[in-house]
Scaffold this motif. Sequence first.
Motif, PDB file in Angstrom:
ATOM      1  N   LEU A   6       0.836  -1.202   0.000  1.00 24.01           N
ATOM      2  CA  LEU A   6       0.000   0.000   0.000  1.00 24.01           C
ATOM      3  C   LEU A   6       0.868   1.248   0.000  1.00 24.01           C
ATOM      4  O   LEU A   6       1.915   1.303   0.649  1.00 24.01           O
ATOM      5  CB  LEU A   6      -0.903   0.020   1.231  1.00 24.01           C
ATOM      6  CG  LEU A   6      -2.000  -1.046   1.311  1.00 24.01           C
ATOM      7  CD1 LEU A   6      -2.709  -0.952   2.645  1.00 24.01           C
ATOM      8  CD2 LEU A   6      -2.992  -0.896   0.160  1.00 24.01           C
ATOM      9  N   THR A   7       0.426   2.235  -0.715  1.00 28.15           N
ATOM     10  CA  THR A   7       1.109   3.526  -0.680  1.00 28.15           C
ATOM     11  C   THR A   7       0.727   4.249   0.606  1.00 28.15           C
ATOM     12  O   THR A   7      -0.213   3.858   1.310  1.00 28.15           O
ATOM     13  CB  THR A   7       0.705   4.387  -1.881  1.00 28.15           C
ATOM     14  OG1 THR A   7      -0.697   4.693  -1.767  1.00 28.15           O
ATOM     15  CG2 THR A   7       0.972   3.673  -3.189  1.00 28.15           C
ATOM     16  N   ALA A  10      -2.843   5.333   0.385  1.00 25.38           N
ATOM     17  CA  ALA A  10      -3.788   4.223   0.545  1.00 25.38           C
ATOM     18  C   ALA A  10      -3.898   3.813   2.005  1.00 25.38           C
ATOM     19  O   ALA A  10      -4.988   3.522   2.503  1.00 25.38           O
ATOM     20  CB  ALA A  10      -3.358   3.036  -0.325  1.00 25.38           C
ATOM     21  N   ARG A  11      -2.756   3.763   2.698  1.00 26.11           N
ATOM     22  CA  ARG A  11      -2.782   3.429   4.121  1.00 26.11           C
ATOM     23  C   ARG A  11      -3.575   4.472   4.913  1.00 26.11           C
ATOM     24  O   ARG A  11      -4.346   4.144   5.810  1.00 26.11           O
ATOM     25  CB  ARG A  11      -1.351   3.317   4.672  1.00 26.11           C
ATOM     26  CG  ARG A  11      -0.680   1.979   4.375  1.00 26.11           C
ATOM     27  CD  ARG A  11       0.568   1.799   5.217  1.00 26.11           C
ATOM     28  NE  ARG A  11       1.585   2.781   4.868  1.00 26.11           N
ATOM     29  CZ  ARG A  11       2.510   2.580   3.925  1.00 26.11           C
ATOM     30  NH1 ARG A  11       2.541   1.432   3.260  1.00 26.11           N
ATOM     31  NH2 ARG A  11       3.399   3.513   3.665  1.00 26.11           N
ATOM     32  N   HIS A  12      -3.363   5.727   4.568  1.00 23.53           N
ATOM     33  CA  HIS A  12      -4.088   6.799   5.245  1.00 23.53           C
ATOM     34  C   HIS A  12      -5.595   6.671   4.985  1.00 23.53           C
ATOM     35  O   HIS A  12      -6.406   6.799   5.918  1.00 23.53           O
ATOM     36  CB  HIS A  12      -3.602   8.169   4.750  1.00 23.53           C
ATOM     37  CG  HIS A  12      -4.354   9.317   5.324  1.00 23.53           C
ATOM     38  ND1 HIS A  12      -4.137   9.785   6.597  1.00 23.53           N
ATOM     39  CD2 HIS A  12      -5.356  10.078   4.796  1.00 23.53           C
ATOM     40  CE1 HIS A  12      -4.954  10.788   6.840  1.00 23.53           C
ATOM     41  NE2 HIS A  12      -5.698  10.997   5.761  1.00 23.53           N
ATOM     42  N   ALA A  13      -5.975   6.404   3.742  1.00 21.49           N
ATOM     43  CA  ALA A  13      -7.390   6.268   3.399  1.00 21.49           C
ATOM     44  C   ALA A  13      -8.027   5.109   4.159  1.00 21.49           C
ATOM     45  O   ALA A  13      -9.152   5.222   4.661  1.00 21.49           O
ATOM     46  CB  ALA A  13      -7.548   6.075   1.894  1.00 21.49           C
ATOM     47  N   ALA A  14      -7.316   3.976   4.251  1.00 22.27           N
ATOM     48  CA  ALA A  14      -7.846   2.818   4.968  1.00 22.27           C
ATOM     49  C   ALA A  14      -7.996   3.122   6.462  1.00 22.27           C
ATOM     50  O   ALA A  14      -8.998   2.756   7.087  1.00 22.27           O
ATOM     51  CB  ALA A  14      -6.914   1.625   4.767  1.00 22.27           C
ATOM     52  N   LYS A  15      -7.013   3.817   7.024  1.00 22.95           N
ATOM     53  CA  LYS A  15      -7.076   4.183   8.441  1.00 22.95           C
ATOM     54  C   LYS A  15      -8.256   5.104   8.711  1.00 22.95           C
ATOM     55  O   LYS A  15      -8.991   4.934   9.693  1.00 22.95           O
ATOM     56  CB  LYS A  15      -5.763   4.853   8.846  1.00 22.95           C
ATOM     57  CG  LYS A  15      -5.694   5.249  10.311  1.00 22.95           C
ATOM     58  CD  LYS A  15      -4.348   5.880  10.636  1.00 22.95           C
ATOM     59  CE  LYS A  15      -4.286   6.309  12.091  1.00 22.95           C
ATOM     60  NZ  LYS A  15      -2.961   6.932  12.410  1.00 22.95           N
ATOM     61  N   MET A  16      -8.444   6.109   7.843  1.00 19.59           N
ATOM     62  CA  MET A  16      -9.541   7.054   8.023  1.00 19.59           C
ATOM     63  C   MET A  16     -10.901   6.381   7.823  1.00 19.59           C
ATOM     64  O   MET A  16     -11.890   6.741   8.479  1.00 19.59           O
ATOM     65  CB  MET A  16      -9.394   8.235   7.064  1.00 19.59           C
ATOM     66  CG  MET A  16      -8.219   9.146   7.374  1.00 19.59           C
ATOM     67  SD  MET A  16      -8.278   9.868   9.053  1.00 19.59           S
ATOM     68  CE  MET A  16      -6.999   8.908   9.885  1.00 19.59           C
ATOM     69  N   ALA A  17     -10.961   5.392   6.923  1.00 19.50           N
ATOM     70  CA  ALA A  17     -12.218   4.669   6.705  1.00 19.50           C
ATOM     71  C   ALA A  17     -12.619   3.905   7.968  1.00 19.50           C
ATOM     72  O   ALA A  17     -13.800   3.892   8.350  1.00 19.50           O
ATOM     73  CB  ALA A  17     -12.073   3.712   5.523  1.00 19.50           C
ATOM     74  N   LYS A  18     -11.646   3.278   8.618  1.00 16.76           N
ATOM     75  CA  LYS A  18     -11.927   2.567   9.874  1.00 16.76           C
ATOM     76  C   LYS A  18     -12.365   3.535  10.959  1.00 16.76           C
ATOM     77  O   LYS A  18     -13.293   3.279  11.726  1.00 16.76           O
ATOM     78  CB  LYS A  18     -10.684   1.797  10.329  1.00 16.76           C
ATOM     79  CG  LYS A  18     -10.366   0.571   9.488  1.00 16.76           C
ATOM     80  CD  LYS A  18      -9.151  -0.153  10.056  1.00 16.76           C
ATOM     81  CE  LYS A  18      -8.815  -1.388   9.242  1.00 16.76           C
ATOM     82  NZ  LYS A  18      -7.616  -2.091   9.780  1.00 16.76           N
ATOM     83  N   LYS A  19     -11.681   4.679  11.033  1.00 14.09           N
ATOM     84  CA  LYS A  19     -12.026   5.682  12.042  1.00 14.09           C
ATOM     85  C   LYS A  19     -13.434   6.219  11.808  1.00 14.09           C
ATOM     86  O   LYS A  19     -14.196   6.415  12.746  1.00 14.09           O
ATOM     87  CB  LYS A  19     -11.002   6.818  12.011  1.00 14.09           C
ATOM     88  CG  LYS A  19     -11.224   7.875  13.071  1.00 14.09           C
ATOM     89  CD  LYS A  19     -10.084   8.878  13.115  1.00 14.09           C
ATOM     90  CE  LYS A  19      -8.848   8.267  13.752  1.00 14.09           C
ATOM     91  NZ  LYS A  19      -7.802   9.301  14.026  1.00 14.09           N
ATOM     92  N   LYS A  20     -13.776   6.465  10.536  1.00 10.44           N
ATOM     93  CA  LYS A  20     -15.112   6.969  10.214  1.00 10.44           C
ATOM     94  C   LYS A  20     -16.190   5.951  10.568  1.00 10.44           C
ATOM     95  O   LYS A  20     -17.241   6.306  11.119  1.00 10.44           O
ATOM     96  CB  LYS A  20     -15.222   7.330   8.736  1.00 10.44           C
ATOM     97  CG  LYS A  20     -16.587   7.927   8.363  1.00 10.44           C
ATOM     98  CD  LYS A  20     -16.665   8.287   6.895  1.00 10.44           C
ATOM     99  CE  LYS A  20     -17.975   8.988   6.578  1.00 10.44           C
ATOM    100  NZ  LYS A  20     -19.175   8.308   7.061  1.00 10.44           N
ATOM    101  N   ALA A  21     -15.938   4.692  10.293  1.00  8.73           N
ATOM    102  CA  ALA A  21     -16.912   3.645  10.622  1.00  8.73           C
ATOM    103  C   ALA A  21     -17.148   3.577  12.127  1.00  8.73           C
ATOM    104  O   ALA A  21     -18.294   3.468  12.584  1.00  8.73           O
ATOM    105  CB  ALA A  21     -16.436   2.299  10.085  1.00  8.73           C
ATOM    106  N   ALA A  22     -16.061   3.656  12.902  1.00  5.85           N
ATOM    107  CA  ALA A  22     -16.195   3.634  14.364  1.00  5.85           C
ATOM    108  C   ALA A  22     -16.923   4.865  14.860  1.00  5.85           C
ATOM    109  O   ALA A  22     -17.787   4.789  15.742  1.00  5.85           O
ATOM    110  CB  ALA A  22     -14.816   3.539  15.002  1.00  5.85           C
ATOM    111  N   ARG A  23     -16.596   6.014  14.268  1.00  3.70           N
ATOM    112  CA  ARG A  23     -17.249   7.268  14.672  1.00  3.70           C
ATOM    113  C   ARG A  23     -18.728   7.254  14.326  1.00  3.70           C
ATOM    114  O   ARG A  23     -19.571   7.689  15.124  1.00  3.70           O
ATOM    115  CB  ARG A  23     -16.559   8.441  13.978  1.00  3.70           C
ATOM    116  CG  ARG A  23     -17.059   9.812  14.387  1.00  3.70           C
ATOM    117  CD  ARG A  23     -16.683  10.115  15.804  1.00  3.70           C
ATOM    118  NE  ARG A  23     -17.112  11.446  16.178  1.00  3.70           N
ATOM    119  CZ  ARG A  23     -17.038  11.938  17.393  1.00  3.70           C
ATOM    120  NH1 ARG A  23     -16.551  11.189  18.364  1.00  3.70           N
ATOM    121  NH2 ARG A  23     -17.442  13.155  17.672  1.00  3.70           N
TER     122      ARG A  23
END
Length: 206
Positions: A6-7, A10-23
């Motif tokens: 992952l670039t 891409a890593r940042h996008a995946a991390k933010m997607a998880k954070k958004k789902a939890a939020r």
Amino acid sequence: MTDAPLTDDARHAAKMAKKKAARDKIMARKEGEKGLIIVHTGPGKGKSSAGFGMILRCIAHKMPCAVVQFIKGTWQTGERSLIEEHFPDLCRFYAMGEGFTWETQDRARDIAAARKGWEKAKELIRDPEIQMVLLDEINIALRYDYLDLAEVVDFLKAEKPPMTHVVLTGRNAKEELIEIADLVTEMTLVKHPFRSGIKGQKGVEF
């Protein structure tokens, strides 16, 4: 064939997607609304400024609101000028103080001014049309026993309408007040220009 690494993007996008789902999961459970008791205290600057920021938000949302200033004198501040000149239909403004205690040097006079301010505050809080009341520097009046703490706490618990917000500012907020509050913020002091010989200035202090 192995997957390409992952670039950083891409890593940042995946991390933010998880954070958004939890939020989103947390926020889905937050549906209640109520009138809040809000306390801004602490030795740092910004307590009144934060309270007036909330008042301006109310004005922007066309929510009727009110301000009662304790302790501070009747000098013309920027927030008072703005509200009285442009939004008197949305925000009632009452400067009830006689000045800081070292200026009046008259305890009886200070107590009388604080009592007058508290009577006006109760009237405004009881008004069903007003949605937020800022009690600026009331914590100072409580600290010096110009007002009866038990009376203030009992009134907020028993008579504040369910959807009315009340904001109380000033350093050294009493523990009993903090106990009944829904939101408490303590401003910490890191640096202040006053300690370097700089006086209060327009747009910063008033």
